[in-house]
Design an enzyme around this catalytic site. Structure first.
Site, PDB file in Angstrom:
ATOM      1  N   GLN A 128      80.116  24.433 -73.011  1.00 32.19           N
ATOM      2  CA  GLN A 128      80.836  23.535 -73.925  1.00 32.19           C
ATOM      3  C   GLN A 128      80.986  22.159 -73.295  1.00 32.19           C
ATOM      4  O   GLN A 128      82.059  21.568 -73.264  1.00 32.19           O
ATOM      5  CB  GLN A 128      82.206  24.127 -74.270  1.00 32.19           C
TER       6      GLN A 128
ATOM      7  N   LYS B  90      62.723  26.829 -79.781  1.00 38.21           N
ATOM      8  CA  LYS B  90      63.618  27.666 -80.580  1.00 38.21           C
ATOM      9  C   LYS B  90      64.578  26.814 -81.389  1.00 38.21           C
ATOM     10  O   LYS B  90      64.744  25.618 -81.146  1.00 38.21           O
ATOM     11  CB  LYS B  90      64.427  28.596 -79.669  1.00 38.21           C
TER      12      LYS B  90
END
Length: 339
Positions: free
Chosen positions: A122, A217
């Site tokens: 994060q 991805k």
């Protein structure tokens, strides 16, 4: 010289020896463990020839945590081993409480050995209204007033800038590369499961002398990932997929599927520093039909999975860091030794 003088000198010598031994023990680094990974703390102590120092951590009936350390820690150079594994918030608070207790008994210097730092993913906000979780977690750890933080393979090196104290960033890549070397084939290719891991893949490729392939991805959510394309030659080759951590296993599963769609061989080794293995990650990796999983012990082991498991100890790496920091060796020398 009479008998009394001989005995007196012998007693005096013994006392001097005891005092020198006591001073030597007090000068040696002290190792304290939180509850997150006591086995790793003991392994670090064993590498240093030091037992763990007493640290009682209990929970009150109302859920609060209390810590007590020995008063003989006064004047000592103390290293606290505590990866911020799940439950992450509780282990971060426990780390800060242990540090505060050590400061209050007069420890000369307290260093945190946090081989796995939770919240490191994060390090940036993706959507409006989200917190900068890595910064908040770093501020909480900072409440412990540590002299330094020692960590291993941070998910995002930029997280170092969130701490108000120096961070020694160690790498387990050389250790893991050596562990996987025996499983290489002549055609093996090192694979990054996403673009963000390309730099890490190149580091492994350099250590192993192998080419690199990259899976492209897109993340569909916290657990779901879709692989779109593969850059690099993988057809008929055995693959070593490398990442810094494995959380749910979704990224690895998508990468393996993409590689096999492009004709990669059946031999797939997955290498990662941190085996978070949250939720049903072992089932996900088993479903992907990987051959083996090679990880370190920065986190407590979760056994299982329909594949070979290889565990690489990081205690020697952490113990070397303790020796160098306790001797006030230059930080640049420590970083060079970790590469």
């Amino acid at each position: 010289m009479n008998v009394e003088e001989i005995v007196g000198r012998a007693v005096s010598a013994l006392r001097d020896g005891e005092q020198r031994l006591r001073r030597a023990l007090e000068a040696a680094p002290a190792i304290v463990s939180g509850r997150a990974h006591e086995a790793l703390a003991k392994a670090v102590g064993l590498e240093l020839g030091r037992p763990l120092e007493a640290c009682a951590i209990e929970r009150f009936p109302d859920g609060e945590t209390t810590v007590r350390v020995d008063e003989h820690m006064r004047g000592r150079d103390v290293f606290v081993v505590q990866p911020t594994a799940a439950p992450v918030g509780e282990n971060i608070l426990e780390l800060a409480l242990v540090a505060d207790a050590l400061h209050r008994v007069g420890a000369a210097r307290v260093t945190a050995l946090v081989p796995y730092f939770g919240f490191a993913r994060q390090e940036r906000r993706v959507h409006p209204g989200e917190p900068l979780g890595a910064r908040v977690a770093a501020d909480l750890v900072g409440c412990g007033r540590f002299a330094r933080i020692v960590t291993v393979d941070l998910h995002a090196p930029a997280v170092e800038g969130f701490f108000g104290v120096p961070v020694e960033h160690l790498s387990a890549v050389p250790l893991l590369a050596e562990a996987v070397r025996q499983h290489l084939r002549r055609d093996t290719v090192v694979v990054s499961p996403d673009l963000g891991g390309a730099k890490l893949a190149r580091a492994y490729a350099h250590e192993l002398g192998r080419p690199v392939a990259i899976v492209h991805k897109t993340r569909l959510g916290g657990r779901h990932v879709e692989a779109l394309d593969v850059t690099g030659e993988v057809k008929g080759r055995s693959c070593v997929i490398v990442d810094d951590m494995i959380a749910t296993g979704g990224t690895i599963e998508a990468a393996v599927a993409a590689l096999r769609e492009r004709g990669a061989g059946d031999d797939v080794t997955v290498v990662a520093t941190h085996a978070v293995l949250a939720s049903n990650a072992l089932e996900v990796l088993s479903r992907a039909r990987i051959t083996r999983l090679v990880t370190t012990d920065t986190l407590p082991a979760r056994e299982g999975g329909a594949f070979e498991r290889v565990h690489v100890p990081v205690a020697p790496l952490l113990a070397d860091a303790v020796r160098r920091l306790a001797a006030d060796r230059p930080a640049a020398e420590l970083a060079a030794a970790a590469r």
